[in-house]
Each structure stands twice: as structure tokens, then as C-alpha cells.
Design an enzyme around this catalytic site. Structure first.
Site, PDB file in Angstrom:
ATOM      1  N   GLY A   1      20.908  37.045  10.765  1.00  0.00           N
ATOM      2  CA  GLY A   1      22.205  37.130  10.108  1.00  0.00           C
ATOM      3  C   GLY A   1      22.069  37.982   8.863  1.00  0.00           C
TER       4      GLY A   1
ATOM      5  N   GLU B   1      25.426  47.764   3.388  1.00  0.00           N
ATOM      6  CA  GLU B   1      25.694  47.466   4.796  1.00  0.00           C
ATOM      7  C   GLU B   1      27.188  47.163   4.951  1.00  0.00           C
ATOM      8  OE1 GLU B   1      24.407  43.730   6.703  1.00  0.00           O
ATOM      9  OE2 GLU B   1      23.684  44.945   8.372  1.00  0.00           O
TER      10      GLU B   1
ATOM     11  N   THR C   1      21.461  39.297   4.980  1.00  0.00           N
ATOM     12  CA  THR C   1      20.372  39.182   4.008  1.00  0.00           C
ATOM     13  C   THR C   1      20.696  38.109   2.966  1.00  0.00           C
ATOM     14  OG1 THR C   1      19.829  41.483   4.389  1.00  0.00           O
ATOM     15  CG2 THR C   1      19.029  40.540   2.333  1.00  0.00           C
TER      16      THR C   1
ATOM     17  N   SER D   1      22.071  31.364  14.449  1.00  0.00           N
ATOM     18  CA  SER D   1      22.313  32.668  15.081  1.00  0.00           C
ATOM     19  C   SER D   1      23.579  33.344  14.547  1.00  0.00           C
ATOM     20  CB  SER D   1      22.365  32.514  16.605  1.00  0.00           C
ATOM     21  OG  SER D   1      23.269  31.520  16.987  1.00  0.00           O
TER      22      SER D   1
ATOM     23  N   CYS E   1      23.129  45.284  14.188  1.00  0.00           N
ATOM     24  CA  CYS E   1      22.324  45.383  12.964  1.00  0.00           C
ATOM     25  C   CYS E   1      21.621  46.739  12.923  1.00  0.00           C
ATOM     26  CB  CYS E   1      21.313  44.264  12.911  1.00  0.00           C
ATOM     27  SG  CYS E   1      20.397  44.156  14.436  1.00  0.00           S
TER      28      CYS E   1
ATOM     29  N   GLU F   1      15.603  37.769  10.668  1.00  0.00           N
ATOM     30  CA  GLU F   1      15.951  39.182  10.866  1.00  0.00           C
ATOM     31  C   GLU F   1      17.342  39.360  10.276  1.00  0.00           C
ATOM     32  OE1 GLU F   1      13.883  41.387  11.679  1.00  0.00           O
ATOM     33  OE2 GLU F   1      12.322  39.961  12.207  1.00  0.00           O
TER      34      GLU F   1
ATOM     35  N   VAL G   1      22.543  35.376   3.143  1.00  0.00           N
ATOM     36  CA  VAL G   1      22.391  33.999   3.642  1.00  0.00           C
ATOM     37  C   VAL G   1      20.904  33.671   3.799  1.00  0.00           C
ATOM     38  CG1 VAL G   1      22.786  32.475   5.621  1.00  0.00           C
ATOM     39  CG2 VAL G   1      24.658  33.874   4.752  1.00  0.00           C
TER      40      VAL G   1
HETATM   41  P1  NAD Z   1      25.995  35.644   8.562  1.00  0.00           P
HETATM   42  O1  NAD Z   1      24.824  35.718   7.660  1.00  0.00           O
HETATM   43  O2  NAD Z   1      27.341  35.581   7.983  1.00  0.00           O
HETATM   44  O3  NAD Z   1      25.852  34.366   9.513  1.00  0.00           O
HETATM   45  C1  NAD Z   1      24.686  34.141  10.284  1.00  0.00           C
HETATM   46  C2  NAD Z   1      24.569  32.659  10.555  1.00  0.00           C
HETATM   47  O4  NAD Z   1      24.236  31.987   9.332  1.00  0.00           O
HETATM   48  C3  NAD Z   1      25.858  32.009  11.065  1.00  0.00           C
HETATM   49  O5  NAD Z   1      25.530  31.056  12.054  1.00  0.00           O
HETATM   50  C4  NAD Z   1      26.383  31.338   9.816  1.00  0.00           C
HETATM   51  O6  NAD Z   1      27.240  30.258  10.085  1.00  0.00           O
HETATM   52  C5  NAD Z   1      25.089  30.866   9.181  1.00  0.00           C
HETATM   53  N1  NAD Z   1      25.156  30.500   7.764  1.00  0.00           N
HETATM   54  C6  NAD Z   1      25.993  30.965   6.815  1.00  0.00           C
HETATM   55  N2  NAD Z   1      25.712  30.368   5.630  1.00  0.00           N
HETATM   56  C7  NAD Z   1      24.680  29.508   5.846  1.00  0.00           C
HETATM   57  C8  NAD Z   1      23.911  28.637   5.031  1.00  0.00           C
HETATM   58  N3  NAD Z   1      24.164  28.501   3.734  1.00  0.00           N
HETATM   59  N4  NAD Z   1      22.927  27.925   5.596  1.00  0.00           N
HETATM   60  C9  NAD Z   1      22.644  28.063   6.915  1.00  0.00           C
HETATM   61  N5  NAD Z   1      23.319  28.878   7.737  1.00  0.00           N
HETATM   62  C10 NAD Z   1      24.324  29.605   7.204  1.00  0.00           C
HETATM   63  O7  NAD Z   1      25.853  36.887   9.584  1.00  0.00           O
HETATM   64  P2  NAD Z   1      26.846  37.344  10.729  1.00  0.00           P
HETATM   65  O8  NAD Z   1      28.081  37.903  10.108  1.00  0.00           O
HETATM   66  O9  NAD Z   1      26.980  36.308  11.778  1.00  0.00           O
HETATM   67  O10 NAD Z   1      26.000  38.543  11.371  1.00  0.00           O
HETATM   68  C11 NAD Z   1      25.968  39.819  10.805  1.00  0.00           C
HETATM   69  C12 NAD Z   1      24.702  40.028  10.007  1.00  0.00           C
HETATM   70  O11 NAD Z   1      23.581  39.760  10.837  1.00  0.00           O
HETATM   71  C13 NAD Z   1      24.537  41.460   9.546  1.00  0.00           C
HETATM   72  O12 NAD Z   1      24.048  41.471   8.236  1.00  0.00           O
HETATM   73  C14 NAD Z   1      23.497  42.023  10.517  1.00  0.00           C
HETATM   74  O13 NAD Z   1      22.756  43.104  10.022  1.00  0.00           O
HETATM   75  C15 NAD Z   1      22.653  40.827  10.767  1.00  0.00           C
HETATM   76  N6  NAD Z   1      21.936  40.927  12.036  1.00  0.00           N
HETATM   77  C16 NAD Z   1      20.613  41.259  11.980  1.00  0.00           C
HETATM   78  C17 NAD Z   1      19.897  41.392  13.151  1.00  0.00           C
HETATM   79  C18 NAD Z   1      18.437  41.775  13.119  1.00  0.00           C
HETATM   80  O14 NAD Z   1      17.765  41.624  14.137  1.00  0.00           O
HETATM   81  N7  NAD Z   1      17.929  42.253  11.992  1.00  0.00           N
HETATM   82  C19 NAD Z   1      20.517  41.174  14.375  1.00  0.00           C
HETATM   83  C20 NAD Z   1      21.870  40.814  14.393  1.00  0.00           C
HETATM   84  C21 NAD Z   1      22.562  40.687  13.202  1.00  0.00           C
END
Ligand code: NAD
Length: 542
Positions: free
Chosen positions: A264, A424, A266, A186, A326, A292, A268
Site C-alpha cells: 500500500g 506519487e 508509503t 492488501s 505501483c 511494498e 501507511v
Molecule cells: P493505502 O495505503 O491507502 O491502503 C493499503 C491498505 O492499508 C488498505 O487495506 C488500507 O485499509 C490499509 N490501512 C490504511 N491505514 C491503515 C492503518 N493505520 N493500519 C493498518 N492498515 C491500514 O493504499 P491503496 O490506496 O490501497 O494502494 C495504493 C498504494 O499502494 C500506492 O501508494 C501504491 O504505490 C502502493 N502499491 C505498491 C505496490 C508495490 O508492490 N510496491 C503494489 C501495489 C500498490
């Protein structure tokens, strides 16, 4: 036949928190209680609390020297332990009847609505810097809605059965959980997404490893306690906070990986998909990949737009929760002919926006999540400040001495492909591009082609033909499309959420379309009078 039926749920109503209300008093008391202590957060594996000594911190972004909690981070050994614990729990949970499973999730809804409401809200306000309203719609209402609507949608899914069972046969479809475990990962920005990512697969009979974002472990920990209190058996959801790039690859390569439920960025998500692709021959089944991800959410206004409605949507859509949704509006296309009136109203309104501590209920904005986000967002603002193609219309200042504060910043650009129109940013930055009204149709094409994303977008017009044209031209530009409304604020059961293109697999969180990804159907044909002879009539001699 079981008599168990879940009736159609209602959305949890948003409380007002107006002065003098009980919810305001309760929330203030909870904020004081949480701030008055510093807790230690363990991993939870098979129901046991596990401590690794490799620690991270949960802080208050609007007052970043304040530590709310220290959390233990998972390493390889704990990840393997969690996978084993999940496998053990799978033996009983995957065959548990739906009534029992759904009952636990409905109980979670009751707990989130009542007893845990202000703990979820206060922890979200403190650890994510959300105002009371932003916390309430996320960590209370949406959490409650996920727990109430998903069991209802699961019931609907189970009712999908073969159309015909000609006598003497009976046909049915069993919606089985996946074999193996689901990896739920998440993001930092929604407590409700943290609640939904592990619980939607678990509701369908799956076992889960849940890795919350490091900057939002604090509310996630309270959700884990709520799961337990609701009666979720040990090992069904295993809590493994830690560094994504360390925990992720170990989990992702495991042969029992049955699914990934991710929200999270795109980048990742694409990395995770590549890992799955690379190890595809090693898995026991093809992992379901649901993600997502990012967005570059647009607003296009027609000459006929209602100016006040447009201005309000711009202010709320771009700057609420510091633009860290997002779905936040981050690029706007406005006709030159309405600009002077819209500009005046918009600038006037943005100048009234109060920013500060989340606990001061008069604030509309607070701080961004952490130092990394602060640096990324301000680098875009600096880029605009130094460019001949752009001017700063509002804000542009920032200060991270106490909290990670960035003013609501509006950039006006002459270049529709300016960096901040395409990438973004995930912060309180809106870029505006002005177009000539006679190029309305070309501008719609521009909106469609400018970014690789397809998450949310909105159109403002009172002219019916213009609305129709926008709706058609922007058909694939957004998975959630808004007409005369801001592009944020989707509600479970009302606007199923998700985007396509680079924004994700569009499996619509909080709907049956998401739940269907967490089951694998078994078709069963039962014959009450099976044939006794292999011959067919056509084989008889004339
Ligand atoms: P992020 O991608 O930095 O992190 C998301 C999660 O991925 C975190 O728990 C992180 O620790 C984990 N992660 C990072 N590297 C990983 C790997 N190699 N393997 C597995 N897990 C890994 O995102 P963030 O900064 O927490 O959130 C912001 C992003 O999320 C923005 O791009 C936003 O648009 C997106 N978002 C999208 C939606 C949607 O519904 N489309 C909703 C909320 C947030």
C-alpha cells in the site's frame, strides 16, 4: 524420506478473449451474473461467518451508483476474536507437514486457473474497473502463478541445509513458522496481491489476519471462498475487512504479532512501522516487517532510442489501468532532439485511447477507483493547469458524474522538480521533462535523486554505452529496472517484484526471498557418538 516433489511451474498463459472464444463467452456470463445480484459479505473468523452490522459498500467505479455488495466491518471485538481463532489454528497448522500445506496451495492454483477464473476476473473488472486484459493478467494469471510458484520456492528454501555433517553428527535446519500471527494488509489495486499477502505466510505454516482494502473487498471475498474450497483449515486465514486506521492499531499492538505483510502507500507503512517500534518491548518476538509501497516510476530515453517502442511504452506504461499500478510510468525524461517526432506520435496515439465501461471490451481505459482518488489525482492536474512551469499536452479533463473518469493526461514541464515530477499521483498522469542531449549524464543523476522512491524505471536506447551508463547510474533507483521495455507488468518467476528506498523492504513478492521472511530457522545438531569425557588432548601432561 517423502517422495513428494514439486516440479518447476510454468506461468499461466494469458487467454485472448477475442470474439468467438469460450473464455469471452464465460466471462460475459459471469459479469451478468454478478451484476444481477447484490451480496452481503461477512467477516470470516475461525471459519465462521461473523456479521457486525457496521456496513461498507462495494461499488462499480465506472458506474458508482451500482452496488455489488455490502460488507461487514470488523471492530475491536472481532479483531480480538480473530487473533484468538488464529492462535487456536496455529496449534495444528504450524506443525502440519509441508506436503499437506503445499498440496492445498497447489489446489488453489487449479481452482483459480479453472473453476474460479471468471469469478475472479469479473469481480475484479467490476469492483476495480479493470479492462478484461488487465483483469486477466492480475486476477487470473498472477493469482495462479503465486499459488503455483510459492510452493516450488518453499521447497527450494527447505532444501537449504548445512553443508557438512562430519561423522558422528548430523546437522539440519528446520524452517519453522513464526510464533504468533501475521497481519496481511492488501491494497485496492491487485487481486493477486490480495491473494499473495495472506497466502505466502500461510503456506510457510503461519496463521494470518487478512485486511483487504475497503475498495476491493469484493474480489477478496471470492478468494476467501476459493481458499476454503481448496481445503485451507479454518482459522489459518481470518478475513477482517474494515477501516484500516481502526483495525490496524489494535492488531499491531498485540504481543503475538509475529509479522506484517503489507502492500500500500508509503505513509501507511511508515505509520505501521512506527507502531511496531513504539511497542517493541511488548512483543513475544521481533515482528518481521515486509512492505511494498509507493513509487515515482521513471522513463529515461537516450537520443538513440527507438521512437515507436518508446511511444508504446509511454502509452501503456503510464495509462493502462488508469495509471494505478505501483509500477506505472509517471515521469519521463526525453532528449530535446527527438521530441518533435516522439511528441507527434505520442499525442496521436493518446488521442485514440478509448475510455469507458470496463465491460465494453473495446476500451483501453476505465475509471479510477473512488472519489478520494479522483479528487487527489484531479488536484494535481489542476495544479499543472494553473502553473507557469507546465502545460497540458494531452487530456486534462475529468468527470465523476457516472464513474470516476479522468482522461489520460500528459504534462510537459520546464522544471525537473515540478510537483508532478516528484510526488506519487497514482492516476493517469504522466509528466515529461526535456533535457539537452549533452547533459545525458547529469540527467541520469537527476533521475536518481528526484524522488525518494526506488520501485521501477526504464531506459530506452539502442546505443550500448548509453545503456551501460544508465544501468550503472540508476543502480539504486529501481528494484525492477527495464531496458527498452515499459516499467510495468512484472511476472512471477520472471521478474521478482519489489523496490527499495521509500518503496519498501524489497523482499520480492513471488520469490524465495519473500518466503524466507515467514520462517524462523531452528538448527539441529544430532550426535550419534557423544564425547564421554570432558578432557581435551591438550590437557594431557607432556
Ligand atoms: P493505502 O495505503 O491507502 O491502503 C493499503 C491498505 O492499508 C488498505 O487495506 C488500507 O485499509 C490499509 N490501512 C490504511 N491505514 C491503515 C492503518 N493505520 N493500519 C493498518 N492498515 C491500514 O493504499 P491503496 O490506496 O490501497 O494502494 C495504493 C498504494 O499502494 C500506492 O501508494 C501504491 O504505490 C502502493 N502499491 C505498491 C505496490 C508495490 O508492490 N510496491 C503494489 C501495489 C500498490
Amino acid at each position: 524420506m517423502s517422495e513428494f516433489t514439486i516440479s518447476k511451474p510454468e506461468n499461466d498463459p494469458i487467454r485472448s478473449y477475442a470474439p468467438g472464444t469460450k473464455e469471452r463467452e464465460d466471462l460475459r456470463a459471469k459479469l451478468d451474473e454478478l451484476k444481477g445480484q447484490e451480496i452481503e459479505i461477512p467477516l470470516v473468523i475461525g471459519g465462521e461467518e461473523v456479521k457486525t452490522g457496521d456496513m461498507g459498500e462495494c461499488v462499480i467505479p465506472h458506474n458508482h451508483s451500482r452496488v455489488l455488495a455490502r460488507f461487514h466491518k470488523a471492530g475491536d471485538a472481532e479483531v480480538k476474536q480473530a487473533i484468538d481463532a488464529a492462535a487456536e489454528a496455529w496449534n495444528s497448522w504450524s506443525t502440519e507437514d509441508f506436503e499437506t500445506r503445499a498440496g492445498i496451495f497447489l489446489k488453489m492454483g487449479d481452482l483459480a486457473r479453472g473453476k474460479w477464473r471468471q469469478t475472479l476476473n469479473a469481480s475484479t473488472m467490476l469492483n476495480m474497473s479493470k479492462t478484461v486484459y488487465q483483469a486477466e493478467i492480475d486476477s487470473a494469471c498472477e493469482v495462479v502463478d503465486f499459488f503455483n510458484f510459492n510452493p516450488y520456492y518453499a521447497q527450494e528454501l527447505h532444501s537449504h541445509q548445512p553443508m557438512h555433517s562430519p561423522p558422528p553428527t548430523k546437522n539440519s535446519v528446520e524452517h519453522r513458522p513464526l510464533e504468533g500471527f501475521v497481519f496481511a494488509v492488501s491494497p485496492f489495486n491487485f487481486t493477486s496481491i490480495g491473494a499473495n499477502l495472506p497466502s505466502a505466510p500461510a503456506l510457510m505454516g503461519n496463521v494470518v489476519l487478512w485486511k483487504p482494502a475497503s475498495s476491493a473487498v469484493y474480489p477478496a471475498w471470492f478468494l476467501m471462498q476459493l481458499f476454503k474450497e481448496a481445503g485451507l483449515p479454518d482459522g489459518v486465514v481470518n478475513f477482517v475487512p474494515g477501516c484500516g486506521s481502526k483495525v490496524g492499531p489494535v492488531v499491531m499492538k498485540h504481543p503475538d504479532l509475529a509479522g506484517v505483510h503489507f502492500t500500500g502507500s508509503t505513509t501507511v507503512f511508515q505509520g505501521m512501522w512506527q507502531t511496531v517500534g513504539k511497542h517493541i518491548a511488548n512483543y513475544k518476538s521481533y515482528p518481521r516487517i515486509v512492505g511494498e509501497t509507493g513509487g515515482k516510476d521513471f522513463c529515461i530515453a537516450h537520443e538513440s532510442a527507438d521512437h515507436e517502442a518508446l511511444i508504446t511504452a509511454m502509452v501503456r506504461g503510464a495509462f493502462e489501468f488508469q495509471g494505478q499500478k505501483c509500477s506505472a510510468m509517471s515521469r519521463a525524461y526525453l532528449p530535446t532532439t527527438i521530441w518533435s517526432s516522439v511528441k507527434q506520435g505520442f499525442v496521436e496515439q493518446v488521442e485514440t485511447v478509448k475510455m469507458g465501461d470496463a465491460e465494453d471490451f473495446t476500451n483501453f481505459m476505465t475509471a479510477v477507483i473512488d472519489k478520494n482518488a479522483f479528487e487527489t489525482i484531479t488536484s494535481y492536474i489542476d495544479h499543472a493547469k494553473h502553473s507557469d512551469e507546465a502545460e497540458i499536452l494531452t487530456g486534462g479533463n475529468y468527470d465523476d458524474s457516472v464513474g470516476f473518469f479522468i482522461e489520460p493526461t500528459t504534462i510537459l514541464t520546464k522544471d525537473p522538480h515540478f510537483k508532478t515530477m516528484e510526488e506519487e499521483i497514482f492516476g493517469p498522469v504522466l509528466t515529461i521533462y526535456l533535457y539537452e542531449p549533452k547533459t545525458w549524464k547529469e540527467t541520469l543523476e537527476l533521475v536518481d535523486c528526484t524522488s525518494p522512491y526506488g520501485l521501477t524505471g526504464c531506459v530506452f536506447a539502442t546505443d550500448g554505452t548509453a545503456l551501460k551508463e544508465a544501468r550503472t547510474a540508476l543502480r539504486h533507483s529501481a528494484g525492477n529496472f527495464y531496458i527498452n521495455d515499459k516499467p510495468t507488468g512484472a511476472i512471477v518467476g520472471q521478474q521478482p517484484f519489489g523496490g527499495s528506498r521509500a518503496s519498501g523492504t524489497n523482499d520480492k513478492a513471488g520469490s524465495m526471498f519473500n518466503l524466507v521472511r515467514w520462517v524462523s530457522q531452528r538448527t539441529i545438531k544430532e550426535n550419534f557418538d557423544p564425547p564421554q569425557d570432558y578432557h581435551y588432548p591438550y590437557m594431557n601432561e607432556d
